[in-house]
Design a protein around this motif. Structure first.
Motif, PDB file in Angstrom:
ATOM      1  N   PRO A  39       0.814  -1.220   0.000  1.00 42.50           N
ATOM      2  CA  PRO A  39       0.000   0.000   0.000  1.00 42.50           C
ATOM      3  C   PRO A  39       0.849   1.273   0.000  1.00 42.50           C
ATOM      4  N   GLY A  40       1.986   1.247   0.692  1.00 42.81           N
ATOM      5  CA  GLY A  40       2.850   2.422   0.715  1.00 42.81           C
ATOM      6  C   GLY A  40       3.346   2.793  -0.666  1.00 42.81           C
ATOM      7  N   VAL A  41       3.776   1.794  -1.432  1.00 48.29           N
ATOM      8  CA  VAL A  41       4.221   2.038  -2.808  1.00 48.29           C
ATOM      9  C   VAL A  41       3.060   2.542  -3.656  1.00 48.29           C
ATOM     10  N   ALA A  42       1.879   1.965  -3.473  1.00 49.24           N
ATOM     11  CA  ALA A  42       0.706   2.395  -4.244  1.00 49.24           C
ATOM     12  C   ALA A  42       0.349   3.847  -3.945  1.00 49.24           C
ATOM     13  N   ILE A  43       0.445   4.230  -2.682  1.00 49.61           N
ATOM     14  CA  ILE A  43       0.133   5.605  -2.288  1.00 49.61           C
ATOM     15  C   ILE A  43       1.134   6.577  -2.897  1.00 49.61           C
ATOM     16  N   LEU A  44       2.415   6.242  -2.833  1.00 46.59           N
ATOM     17  CA  LEU A  44       3.436   7.100  -3.423  1.00 46.59           C
ATOM     18  C   LEU A  44       3.244   7.204  -4.939  1.00 46.59           C
ATOM     19  N   ALA A  45       2.914   6.093  -5.579  1.00 46.72           N
ATOM     20  CA  ALA A  45       2.677   6.112  -7.022  1.00 46.72           C
ATOM     21  C   ALA A  45       1.481   6.987  -7.373  1.00 46.72           C
ATOM     22  N   ALA A  46       0.451   6.956  -6.513  1.00 45.37           N
ATOM     23  CA  ALA A  46      -0.731   7.786  -6.760  1.00 45.37           C
ATOM     24  C   ALA A  46      -0.405   9.269  -6.700  1.00 45.37           C
ATOM     25  N   HIS A  47       0.664   9.619  -5.969  1.00 45.03           N
ATOM     26  CA  HIS A  47       1.090  11.025  -5.884  1.00 45.03           C
ATOM     27  C   HIS A  47       2.196  11.349  -6.889  1.00 45.03           C
ATOM     28  N   GLY A  48       2.469  10.414  -7.789  1.00 44.43           N
ATOM     29  CA  GLY A  48       3.421  10.687  -8.851  1.00 44.43           C
ATOM     30  C   GLY A  48       4.857  10.305  -8.567  1.00 44.43           C
ATOM     31  N   TYR A  49       5.100   9.545  -7.493  1.00 46.69           N
ATOM     32  CA  TYR A  49       6.464   9.145  -7.147  1.00 46.69           C
ATOM     33  C   TYR A  49       6.706   7.695  -7.567  1.00 46.69           C
ATOM     34  N   THR A  50       7.834   7.461  -8.215  1.00 41.99           N
ATOM     35  CA  THR A  50       8.224   6.107  -8.598  1.00 41.99           C
ATOM     36  C   THR A  50       9.166   5.546  -7.541  1.00 41.99           C
ATOM     37  N   VAL A  51       8.779   4.447  -6.923  1.00 40.23           N
ATOM     38  CA  VAL A  51       9.566   3.858  -5.847  1.00 40.23           C
ATOM     39  C   VAL A  51      10.475   2.780  -6.424  1.00 40.23           C
ATOM     40  N   PRO A  52      11.784   2.887  -6.237  1.00 38.83           N
ATOM     41  CA  PRO A  52      12.695   1.805  -6.661  1.00 38.83           C
ATOM     42  C   PRO A  52      12.524   0.618  -5.720  1.00 38.83           C
ATOM     43  N   TRP A  53      11.722  -0.356  -6.151  1.00 39.01           N
ATOM     44  CA  TRP A  53      11.283  -1.431  -5.259  1.00 39.01           C
ATOM     45  C   TRP A  53      12.442  -2.195  -4.630  1.00 39.01           C
ATOM     46  N   ARG A  54      13.396  -2.621  -5.455  1.00 36.10           N
ATOM     47  CA  ARG A  54      14.476  -3.459  -4.931  1.00 36.10           C
ATOM     48  C   ARG A  54      15.315  -2.702  -3.898  1.00 36.10           C
ATOM     49  N   SER A  55      15.762  -1.503  -4.238  1.00 35.63           N
ATOM     50  CA  SER A  55      16.604  -0.749  -3.308  1.00 35.63           C
ATOM     51  C   SER A  55      15.821  -0.331  -2.067  1.00 35.63           C
ATOM     52  N   ALA A  56      14.523  -0.067  -2.219  1.00 41.25           N
ATOM     53  CA  ALA A  56      13.707   0.294  -1.056  1.00 41.25           C
ATOM     54  C   ALA A  56      13.593  -0.876  -0.093  1.00 41.25           C
ATOM     55  N   MET A  57      13.407  -2.092  -0.639  1.00 38.61           N
ATOM     56  CA  MET A  57      13.294  -3.267   0.211  1.00 38.61           C
ATOM     57  C   MET A  57      14.627  -3.594   0.895  1.00 38.61           C
ATOM     58  N   VAL A  58      15.731  -3.392   0.162  1.00 43.10           N
ATOM     59  CA  VAL A  58      17.051  -3.623   0.763  1.00 43.10           C
ATOM     60  C   VAL A  58      17.286  -2.629   1.900  1.00 43.10           C
ATOM     61  N   THR A  59      16.938  -1.364   1.659  1.00 42.47           N
ATOM     62  CA  THR A  59      17.156  -0.333   2.679  1.00 42.47           C
ATOM     63  C   THR A  59      16.322  -0.593   3.925  1.00 42.47           C
ATOM     64  N   THR A  60      15.041  -0.882   3.741  1.00 42.44           N
ATOM     65  CA  THR A  60      14.186  -1.141   4.909  1.00 42.44           C
ATOM     66  C   THR A  60      14.573  -2.449   5.591  1.00 42.44           C
ATOM     67  N   GLY A  61      15.029  -3.445   4.807  1.00 44.50           N
ATOM     68  CA  GLY A  61      15.453  -4.712   5.408  1.00 44.50           C
ATOM     69  C   GLY A  61      16.688  -4.547   6.271  1.00 44.50           C
ATOM     70  N   VAL A  62      17.687  -3.824   5.746  1.00 45.49           N
ATOM     71  CA  VAL A  62      18.899  -3.563   6.537  1.00 45.49           C
ATOM     72  C   VAL A  62      18.559  -2.714   7.752  1.00 45.49           C
TER      73      VAL A  62
END
Length: 268
Positions: free
Chosen positions: A98-121
């Motif tokens: 849902p977080g990615v969907a919300i950001l996309a709805a506001h025009g932001y493209t989320v780099p999925w792989r790097s975002a998951m690595v960052t939050t995982g670390v």
């Protein structure tokens, strides 16, 4: 989906009027006036007034310096299967997606792989201190991503950075704030949170219903998101997104197979 998540939260101020009509009603009046003449000040001022009201009525709450207690983490296969795996699934389905969907709805493209690595670390680092679910939180993403944060989308990162700095400051007074919130009149904190999210809700529902051909899938998504259902341990935000996408695909397929007006006209 976002509107469905926010709907129960945005109802809180009006439900709280039943328990605290004068206090919540006063906050609501202040918020409406400020939203009309100074939108950026509306939420901070309303929150400050609420905190002052709680402090004035609490009586028993006192300031206390935070203390740190180290607890050695232990890893067992029972905890990994019974706690870690379910929490990972719930976090991915109810927060990251849902977080990615919300950001996309506001025009932001989320780099999925790097975002998951960052939050995982970040989760690995924060877990020993109790930060076991660092993620792209849906509600936290909705606030700084909206127009309320800044009219210019390229400058909304300032709101996110300010929120992070505020978390660090508030952490120093976490014990006192927790005690203070515990003494708050019924529904007051929920009312302030609902007012802060009201503009975001209005933007979300306007965007969802703008296209007449997609209103049924949008309404379905909204209602499932607002229902608060939990299926297989996963919250309503995920199921709202799934149902909405399926319905949208079905509606799109139906429209594509319908004969056009020109095709219906045949020479006599």
């Amino acid at each position: 989906m976002l509107a469905g998540i926010l709907l129960p939260l945005c109802l809180a101020p009006f439900l709280a009027l039943e328990h605290e009509p004068w206090l919540v009603g006063g906050l609501l009046a202040v918020w409406v006036v400020l939203m009309r003449f100074s939108p950026r000040a509306a939420t901070p001022v309303t929150f400050a007034i609420a905190i002052a009201a709680i402090a004035a009525t609490a009586g028993g709450a006192s300031l206390a310096a935070p203390t740190l207690t180290f607890t050695m983490p232990t890893l067992t296969w029972q905890a990994a299967i019974g706690i870690a795996v379910p929490l990972t699934i719930v976090t991915m389905a109810s927060q990251n997606v849902p977080g990615v969907a919300i950001l996309a709805a506001h025009g932001y493209t989320v780099p999925w792989r790097s975002a998951m690595v960052t939050t995982g670390v970040g989760t690995l680092i924060g877990a020993p201190a109790g930060g076991h679910a660092i993620n792209l939180a849906a509600i936290t993403a909705a606030l700084p991503a909206s127009e309320q944060a800044h009219p210019d989308p390229e400058r909304r990162w300032i709101a996110t950075s300010a929120a992070g700095a505020s978390y660090l400051v508030l952490a120093l007074a976490a014990g006192s704030l927790t005690a203070l919130m515990g003494d708050a009149p019924e529904g007051l904190i929920e009312a302030v949170a609902g007012l802060a999210l009201l503009a975001t809700f209005a933007t979300a529902i306007t965007g969802a219903m703008a296209d007449a051909s997609g209103r049924i899938p949008a309404a379905l998504t909204l209602l499932i998101g607002a229902s608060g259902i939990v299926v297989a341990g996963i919250g309503s935000a995920f199921w709202a997104l799934v149902a909405g996408l399926v319905a949208r695909a079905l509606w799109g397929r139906t429209r594509s197979t319908e004969p056009s007006a020109k095709e219906d006209v045949r020479p006599s």
